[in-house]
Design an enzyme around this catalytic site. Sequence first.
Site, PDB file in Angstrom:
ATOM      1  N   SER A  53       1.414 -37.121  35.033  1.00 34.04           N
ATOM      2  CA  SER A  53       2.369 -37.823  34.175  1.00 34.04           C
ATOM      3  C   SER A  53       2.156 -39.331  34.332  1.00 34.04           C
ATOM      4  CB  SER A  53       3.798 -37.396  34.523  1.00 34.04           C
ATOM      5  OG  SER A  53       4.710 -37.861  33.551  1.00 34.04           O
ATOM      6  N   ASP A  72       1.354 -16.644  18.751  1.00 38.50           N
ATOM      7  CA  ASP A  72       1.005 -16.080  20.052  1.00 38.50           C
ATOM      8  C   ASP A  72      -0.273 -15.248  19.998  1.00 38.50           C
ATOM      9  OD1 ASP A  72       0.988 -15.082  22.627  1.00 38.50           O
ATOM     10  OD2 ASP A  72       2.726 -13.794  22.384  1.00 38.50           O
ATOM     11  N   ASP A  74      -4.861 -15.824  19.706  1.00 35.88           N
ATOM     12  CA  ASP A  74      -5.900 -15.636  20.724  1.00 35.88           C
ATOM     13  C   ASP A  74      -6.213 -14.170  20.981  1.00 35.88           C
ATOM     14  OD1 ASP A  74      -3.712 -14.740  22.256  1.00 35.88           O
ATOM     15  OD2 ASP A  74      -3.468 -16.661  23.260  1.00 35.88           O
ATOM     16  N   ASP A  83       1.286 -12.217  24.637  1.00 38.97           N
ATOM     17  CA  ASP A  83       1.727 -12.361  26.024  1.00 38.97           C
ATOM     18  C   ASP A  83       2.639 -13.566  26.238  1.00 38.97           C
ATOM     19  OD1 ASP A  83      -0.096 -14.383  25.629  1.00 38.97           O
ATOM     20  OD2 ASP A  83      -1.405 -13.851  27.313  1.00 38.97           O
ATOM     21  N   ASP A 102       3.106 -28.498  27.233  1.00 39.54           N
ATOM     22  CA  ASP A 102       3.773 -29.712  27.704  1.00 39.54           C
ATOM     23  C   ASP A 102       4.688 -30.251  26.612  1.00 39.54           C
ATOM     24  OD1 ASP A 102       4.490 -32.261  28.605  1.00 39.54           O
ATOM     25  OD2 ASP A 102       2.550 -32.622  29.546  1.00 39.54           O
ATOM     26  N   HIS A 153       4.977 -29.475  31.632  1.00 40.67           N
ATOM     27  CA  HIS A 153       4.617 -30.838  32.025  1.00 40.67           C
ATOM     28  C   HIS A 153       4.282 -30.865  33.515  1.00 40.67           C
ATOM     29  CE1 HIS A 153       4.249 -35.104  31.717  1.00 40.67           C
ATOM     30  NE2 HIS A 153       5.186 -35.311  32.620  1.00 40.67           N
TER      31      HIS A 153
END
Length: 540
Positions: free
Chosen positions: A191, A261, A264, A268, A405, A445
């Site tokens: 960060s 979702d 890919d 999950d 994030d 994050h």
Amino acid sequence: MGTFRNLRTLLPVFLLVLASPARSFDFNSTCSSIASQIAIPNATVSLVDFVPAGTNLTFPNNDPSCARPSQIVLTDMCRIAMTVATSNRSGFDFEAWLPRNWTGRFLSTGNGGLSGCIQFEDLAYGSALGFATVGTNNGHNGDTGAPFLNNPDVLADFAFRAIHTGVLVGKNLTETFYGSPHNKSYYLGCSTGGRQGLKSVQDFPEDFDGVVAGAPVIDFNHLIDWTGHFFGITGNSSAPTFLPPDQWISIVHPDVLAQCDEIDGVKDGVIEDPDLCDYDPSGLVCDSDGGNQTNATTCITEAQAGMIKEVFKPFFIEGKFAYPRMQPGTEDVPIFYTGEPFMYARDWFRFVVYSDPNHDVTTLSDKDWALAEELDPFNISTWSGDLSAFRDRQGKLLTFHGQADGLVSSRNSERYYHRVEATMGLDNVELDEFFRFFRISGMGHCSTGVGAWEVGQNLAGAGDISDLNLDPGSNILTALVRWVEEGVAPEDVLGTKFVNDTVEDGVQFARRHCRYPLRNTYDGVGDPTKEESWSCQCVE
């Protein structure tokens, strides 16, 4: 004493090459006598103490906003605390945790947010691994921008000076204590800590041999603008566009997953590559017979749908691109959608941009965003793409960014990778020689999240404190050490997701995270919870 639960026996061989002190070395007596030997300009030593492994240290002088009241120490160490003046009206708190099991390595840690908070958990982590580990409070106490008001010296400490000066002080102190200089110097931060690491690489390339910089808040001024602009999109809690945070979680997030979702190939809860997600909230709009829409809990209004679309768009200032979009999949942590201006943007504009604690931050617009970028105090933007000085001295840089994030857009790390590529005229193969970037799917994050987020990026991400995972294949810090000292560059990093994020509950799944620009790709047939069912493929 020794290390907590004999941690040293768990270290990989390459971490156990101890430095040979230049003199006969008695750790305990050195710790008890070192105060009289410290001769650092403008520094006042406030504490020198031997701390055995297992001690639970408390920090009563920490501002409550630091949220770090205590820390368990993982190894026998000598704790040295001091204040270092940087001008007649500024200075920083500094701590060095010098372990008995010193490996000859030095490690500086970073900070977060606008904070003046030493991250004691990072000091514990680094010292447990045998690094002489240091940290500063970045020139003020607490996670606030108020100390910046009319004091550019405090702002200079936050932007660059505290971290750099702390490194110089820390290296001096390490040599004084152990009787010999460090062999290699490292940095670990995320960060704001990620920005500090890149600031060092860009402006002080001699400070470190290796840097881990996670989720870096670079292009800082545009990032601050971006965090502030969401209030103008969502409105306050009474605006027709406003959607309460709990409905972002209960309505919007499930819809994002329903659309993205399985891009890919696996359902999950993890969006492996959110760059591929083009989310459309239109399907959530209430039907015309949906009843009283202001009380709807399963659908939204047209105005709210329009607001959501704006949230997921790139940010422009006066028609010019300024910062990437918020990634879909982050809305289950609705930090910016509370109906109040975001705290860091509020503080930055009040205490830095306008030097007015009462400035109305609810009316910020393009002219304010542009002014913040124009000011760029002490080049805090940290946006230089020229890393040639760091490269030329054989420095190694690892960056990582959680793809979920919700505080710093993960696309910005991709953007910086390409900025370095273009500035230095390198292709990704040439860049790989000294700079590698890993996208961590499902990580929020810096840590936590639905994905395999534990990659050794901090103490929380290294497993149980009594059994730290230090394998370079699944620990980004030890991977950096191996790259610097053995020339073995990480091709990927294995992440782990524990059931309930608790080591004792067992592994839920593991996944290898690819170096950019490769994409982690499911083979379509294997068990998706197993790492071998995924491979790193070129992105078309």
